[in-house]
Every structure is written in C-alpha cells, then in structure tokens.
Write a protein that holds these residues in place. Structure first.
Motif, PDB file in Angstrom:
ATOM      1  N   LYS A  64      22.598 -20.769   2.850  1.00 54.50           N
ATOM      2  CA  LYS A  64      23.325 -19.879   4.011  1.00 54.50           C
ATOM      3  C   LYS A  64      24.576 -19.464   3.830  1.00 54.50           C
ATOM      4  CE  LYS A  64      20.198 -22.390   7.501  1.00 54.50           C
ATOM      5  NZ  LYS A  64      20.167 -23.341   8.708  1.00 54.50           N
ATOM      6  N   ALA A  65      25.394 -20.097   3.311  1.00 55.07           N
ATOM      7  CA  ALA A  65      26.835 -19.351   2.971  1.00 55.07           C
ATOM      8  C   ALA A  65      26.669 -18.126   1.999  1.00 55.07           C
ATOM      9  CB  ALA A  65      27.672 -20.529   2.494  1.00 55.07           C
ATOM     10  N   LEU A  66      25.701 -18.536   1.069  1.00 51.72           N
ATOM     11  CA  LEU A  66      25.603 -17.261   0.457  1.00 51.72           C
ATOM     12  C   LEU A  66      25.003 -16.002   0.980  1.00 51.72           C
ATOM     13  CD1 LEU A  66      25.228 -15.708  -2.645  1.00 51.72           C
ATOM     14  CD2 LEU A  66      22.879 -16.683  -2.746  1.00 51.72           C
ATOM     15  N   CYS A  67      23.858 -16.202   1.822  1.00 49.75           N
ATOM     16  CA  CYS A  67      23.430 -15.213   2.875  1.00 49.75           C
ATOM     17  C   CYS A  67      24.659 -14.432   3.520  1.00 49.75           C
ATOM     18  CB  CYS A  67      22.211 -16.020   3.674  1.00 49.75           C
ATOM     19  SG  CYS A  67      21.556 -14.922   4.814  1.00 49.75           S
ATOM     20  N   MET A  68      25.322 -15.358   3.976  1.00 49.30           N
ATOM     21  CA  MET A  68      26.379 -14.714   5.146  1.00 49.30           C
ATOM     22  C   MET A  68      27.240 -13.745   3.972  1.00 49.30           C
ATOM     23  SD  MET A  68      29.399 -16.474   6.868  1.00 49.30           S
ATOM     24  CE  MET A  68      30.719 -15.541   7.990  1.00 49.30           C
ATOM     25  N   ARG A  69      27.663 -13.836   3.048  1.00 50.07           N
ATOM     26  CA  ARG A  69      28.430 -13.218   1.968  1.00 50.07           C
ATOM     27  C   ARG A  69      27.547 -12.116   1.640  1.00 50.07           C
ATOM     28  NH1 ARG A  69      32.566 -14.791   4.260  1.00 50.07           N
ATOM     29  NH2 ARG A  69      34.057 -16.134   3.191  1.00 50.07           N
ATOM     30  N   LEU A  70      26.297 -11.979   1.375  1.00 46.95           N
ATOM     31  CA  LEU A  70      25.570 -11.083   0.652  1.00 46.95           C
ATOM     32  C   LEU A  70      25.383  -9.881   1.964  1.00 46.95           C
ATOM     33  CD1 LEU A  70      22.736 -12.684  -1.109  1.00 46.95           C
ATOM     34  CD2 LEU A  70      24.664 -11.590  -1.963  1.00 46.95           C
ATOM     35  N   PHE A  71      25.365 -10.416   3.231  1.00 42.75           N
ATOM     36  CA  PHE A  71      25.359  -9.717   4.272  1.00 42.75           C
ATOM     37  C   PHE A  71      26.594  -8.926   4.361  1.00 42.75           C
ATOM     38  CE2 PHE A  71      26.965  -8.902   8.716  1.00 42.75           C
ATOM     39  CZ  PHE A  71      25.941  -7.822   9.249  1.00 42.75           C
ATOM     40  N   HIS A  72      27.668  -9.408   4.214  1.00 38.73           N
ATOM     41  CA  HIS A  72      29.086  -8.762   4.290  1.00 38.73           C
ATOM     42  C   HIS A  72      29.248  -7.714   3.106  1.00 38.73           C
ATOM     43  CE1 HIS A  72      31.059 -12.468   6.161  1.00 38.73           C
ATOM     44  NE2 HIS A  72      30.259 -11.717   6.982  1.00 38.73           N
ATOM     45  N   VAL A  80      15.371 -17.811   5.717  1.00 35.49           N
ATOM     46  CA  VAL A  80      13.874 -18.174   5.992  1.00 35.49           C
ATOM     47  C   VAL A  80      14.091 -19.073   7.172  1.00 35.49           C
ATOM     48  CG1 VAL A  80      11.839 -19.043   5.499  1.00 35.49           C
ATOM     49  CG2 VAL A  80      13.171 -17.952   3.756  1.00 35.49           C
ATOM     50  N   PHE A  81      13.121 -18.712   8.173  1.00 36.38           N
ATOM     51  CA  PHE A  81      13.017 -19.543   9.270  1.00 36.38           C
ATOM     52  C   PHE A  81      13.771 -18.976  10.608  1.00 36.38           C
ATOM     53  CE2 PHE A  81      11.123 -23.370   6.828  1.00 36.38           C
ATOM     54  CZ  PHE A  81       9.761 -22.829   6.872  1.00 36.38           C
ATOM     55  N   ASP A  82      14.711 -18.102  10.321  1.00 38.74           N
ATOM     56  CA  ASP A  82      15.585 -17.566  11.380  1.00 38.74           C
ATOM     57  C   ASP A  82      14.725 -16.909  12.533  1.00 38.74           C
ATOM     58  OD1 ASP A  82      17.902 -18.575  10.624  1.00 38.74           O
ATOM     59  OD2 ASP A  82      18.945 -16.887  10.085  1.00 38.74           O
ATOM     60  N   MET A  83      14.916 -16.680  13.430  1.00 43.94           N
ATOM     61  CA  MET A  83      13.996 -15.882  14.524  1.00 43.94           C
ATOM     62  C   MET A  83      13.799 -14.545  14.162  1.00 43.94           C
ATOM     63  SD  MET A  83      13.077 -18.323  16.525  1.00 43.94           S
ATOM     64  CE  MET A  83      12.445 -17.504  17.867  1.00 43.94           C
ATOM     65  N   THR A  84      14.817 -13.935  13.404  1.00 42.51           N
ATOM     66  CA  THR A  84      14.625 -12.411  13.262  1.00 42.51           C
ATOM     67  C   THR A  84      14.368 -12.075  11.642  1.00 42.51           C
ATOM     68  OG1 THR A  84      17.301 -12.588  12.677  1.00 42.51           O
ATOM     69  CG2 THR A  84      16.405 -11.855  14.816  1.00 42.51           C
ATOM     70  N   THR A  85      13.747 -13.387  11.103  1.00 38.31           N
ATOM     71  CA  THR A  85      13.292 -13.137   9.779  1.00 38.31           C
ATOM     72  C   THR A  85      12.103 -11.908   9.574  1.00 38.31           C
ATOM     73  OG1 THR A  85      13.942 -15.074   8.924  1.00 38.31           O
ATOM     74  CG2 THR A  85      12.508 -14.236   7.592  1.00 38.31           C
ATOM     75  N   PRO A  86      12.168 -10.942   8.841  1.00 32.79           N
ATOM     76  CA  PRO A  86      11.045 -10.030   8.669  1.00 32.79           C
ATOM     77  C   PRO A  86      10.045 -10.596   7.623  1.00 32.79           C
ATOM     78  CG  PRO A  86      12.943  -9.294   7.458  1.00 32.79           C
ATOM     79  CD  PRO A  86      13.374 -10.444   7.980  1.00 32.79           C
ATOM     80  N   PRO A  87       8.826  -9.922   7.408  1.00 25.36           N
ATOM     81  CA  PRO A  87       8.115 -10.186   6.430  1.00 25.36           C
ATOM     82  C   PRO A  87       8.599  -9.927   5.118  1.00 25.36           C
ATOM     83  CG  PRO A  87       7.315  -8.214   7.549  1.00 25.36           C
ATOM     84  CD  PRO A  87       8.338  -8.934   8.416  1.00 25.36           C
ATOM     85  N   ILE A  88       8.131 -10.644   4.277  1.00 27.67           N
ATOM     86  CA  ILE A  88       8.849 -10.425   2.866  1.00 27.67           C
ATOM     87  C   ILE A  88       7.458  -9.690   2.028  1.00 27.67           C
ATOM     88  CG2 ILE A  88       7.373 -12.594   1.593  1.00 27.67           C
ATOM     89  CD1 ILE A  88      10.135 -12.746   0.017  1.00 27.67           C
ATOM     90  N   SER A  89       7.729  -8.514   1.061  1.00 26.68           N
ATOM     91  CA  SER A  89       6.785  -8.007   0.495  1.00 26.68           C
ATOM     92  C   SER A  89       7.154  -7.583  -0.895  1.00 26.68           C
ATOM     93  CB  SER A  89       6.845  -6.479   1.334  1.00 26.68           C
ATOM     94  OG  SER A  89       8.191  -5.769   1.002  1.00 26.68           O
ATOM     95  N   ALA A  90       6.478  -6.928  -1.549  1.00 26.37           N
ATOM     96  CA  ALA A  90       6.705  -6.724  -3.061  1.00 26.37           C
ATOM     97  C   ALA A  90       7.962  -6.216  -3.722  1.00 26.37           C
ATOM     98  CB  ALA A  90       5.474  -5.834  -3.604  1.00 26.37           C
ATOM     99  N   SER A  91       8.725  -5.556  -2.916  1.00 21.38           N
ATOM    100  CA  SER A  91       9.930  -5.070  -3.217  1.00 21.38           C
ATOM    101  C   SER A  91      11.108  -5.915  -2.804  1.00 21.38           C
ATOM    102  CB  SER A  91      10.422  -3.674  -2.332  1.00 21.38           C
ATOM    103  OG  SER A  91      10.340  -3.968  -0.854  1.00 21.38           O
ATOM    104  N   ASP A  92      10.854  -7.061  -2.453  1.00 27.78           N
ATOM    105  CA  ASP A  92      11.764  -8.174  -2.005  1.00 27.78           C
ATOM    106  C   ASP A  92      11.959  -9.235  -3.005  1.00 27.78           C
ATOM    107  OD1 ASP A  92      11.892  -6.538   0.189  1.00 27.78           O
ATOM    108  OD2 ASP A  92      10.331  -7.947   1.447  1.00 27.78           O
TER     109      ASP A  92
END
Length: 243
Positions: A64-72, A80-92
């Motif tokens: 989760k700490a990595l996720c925050m910095r990647l957003f930055h 995964v499991f956040d309420m706003t998590t979109p579907p995953i696809s082949a480009s991800d």
C-alpha cells in the motif's frame, strides 16, 4: 535525556538497518527484484495500463505504501479490494507479495489476474514454492527470512530475556542474546530458501522480509522517478491536501 537509552536505540537501529541492507548483497535466483519491478512498471506505463497491488498482513501494508508513491509518480495504480478498484485486463500489471511462497488469498487474486491476461509479478523469499504454485508471470526473489523459516534455528538460547544494560558503553551483544545475532551463514539465499540475515528476537517472524520490501520499494520509486522523468516538485504536487 537518558544517554544510555539513546545509545541502546542507536545500536538497535544500526543492527536492524544492517540486517535489512545485507539482503540486497545476497545472491538471488531471479534477476534482481529492483530491475524486475522497474522494468515491469515502466512497461505498463508505456502501454498506458493500470497497476494493481496486493498482499496480506504487513506485506500488504508495504505494498500500500508503494501504491501511494506510484500514484505520486503519476501512474494509474490501485490497491485490490479498495471500493474504487477497476477491473483488471490484459494491458495491466498486478504486483503481489507472498514471502513464504504462497497464501490462499494471494494465489487466488493472482490467478484471477492471470486469467484476465494481466502480467503478474510476485515478490517472494521462497522461489521454489512460488514456481510450484504457478500463478505468476514474473517471480522476484527477495532473499530474506519469513515465517516459512523463522523457527529453523530457534534454540533455547534465543528465548533468553535480554540482559539489562548498566554500562553507558553499550554494545549489541549486551542488548540481544548472542544466538539472536545471526550471521550470513545462518541462511542461504538460494532458490526456495528464505535465506537472508538473521532476525531472532530483534526482527521476529517476517519482519526482515517486510523491512526489505519497504527499502526495495523506496529504491523502485527513486529509479522510476528518473525513468519517468518525474521531478520531486511534480511528485510532491500530487500529494493529497485533504489532511
């Protein structure tokens, strides 16, 4: 301020940092995890894909700490499991961690991502087990002790209480029982072996692996900042002001 307590803190901090640092000088049975992470994250950025992260317990907190910095850094990234998590696809890309080689929930999430065509990068200390589970596209070896092998060298000596410190000239041996100060010979970093620095009472259970993940992710963010041409000011501008 108690000078003795300050000395104890400095000694313990130094030993913990040294144990974590030693992980990155150990041989790995895969390409270095720093290289794998930077390459895969750069690739998903180039193809305008999304990044997802998942882990359990303290491993999950590191992700989760990595996720925050990647957003930055300006990337499209989700826990995964956040309420706003979109579907995953082949480009991800899914970045997951299973220090002991696999967890039922991690295996399941990785399986769903793989079934949907996404790249799955799994961080682990137990490469053999991770390969056996077979849900990862890329396995990154972090050769640190986890709960898969934290009791291998447990003896009655490691369970002795820490000695009381009376001298202002504190050494680590006066704080931590001798047997808890594991050396590089205690574990190997080979495939399937958790390997890596000691822990004993100083770094119990999977703390060494989890600490290594935190440091690894800071290195990843630093390298990605250069690759993605993101200046510190631009990165800082993306930090929330709702606090």
């Amino acid at each position: 301020m108690d000078k003795n307590n300050t000395t104890v803190s400095a000694t313990l901090a130094s030993e913990i940092c040294n144990q974590i640092s030693s992980i990155f000088s150990k041989p790995t049975s895969t390409p270095p995890p720093l290289t794998l992470l930077v390459n895969e994250i750069s690739s998903v950025s180039n193809r305008k894909g999304k990044i997802f992260v998942y882990g359990v317990g303290r491993e999950g907190l590191m992700l989760k700490a990595l996720c925050m910095r990647l957003f930055h850094l300006g990337l499209s990234v989700h826990c995964v499991f956040d309420m706003t998590t979109p579907p995953i696809s082949a480009s991800d890309l899914l970045i997951a961690s299973a220090g002991p080689g696999g967890f039922s929930t991690v295996n399941a999430i990785c399986g769903v991502a793989k079934d949907n065509g996404a790249v799955v990068l799994l961080l682990t200390a137990e490469v053999g087990e991770a390969v056996r589970v077979g849900v990862a596209s890329v396995v990154a070896h972090v050769p640190a002790r986890t709960m898969a092998d934290d009791q291998v060298h447990v003896t009655a000596e490691t369970c002795k209480p820490r000695q009381k410190v009376h001298s202002s000239e504190t050494t680590l041996s006066s704080i931590v029982p001798h047997k808890t100060m594991a050396t590089d010979d205690d574990h190997s970093g080979g495939e399937g072996g958790g390997g890596g620095g000691g822990g004993g009472e100083l770094l119990p259970m999977g703390s060494l692996y989890e600490g290594a993940l935190f440091v690894l992710f800071e290195m990843v963010v630093f390298e990605l900042g250069k690759v993605l041409n993101q200046s510190p000011d631009v990165v800082r501008s993306r930090h929330t002001n709702l606090e």
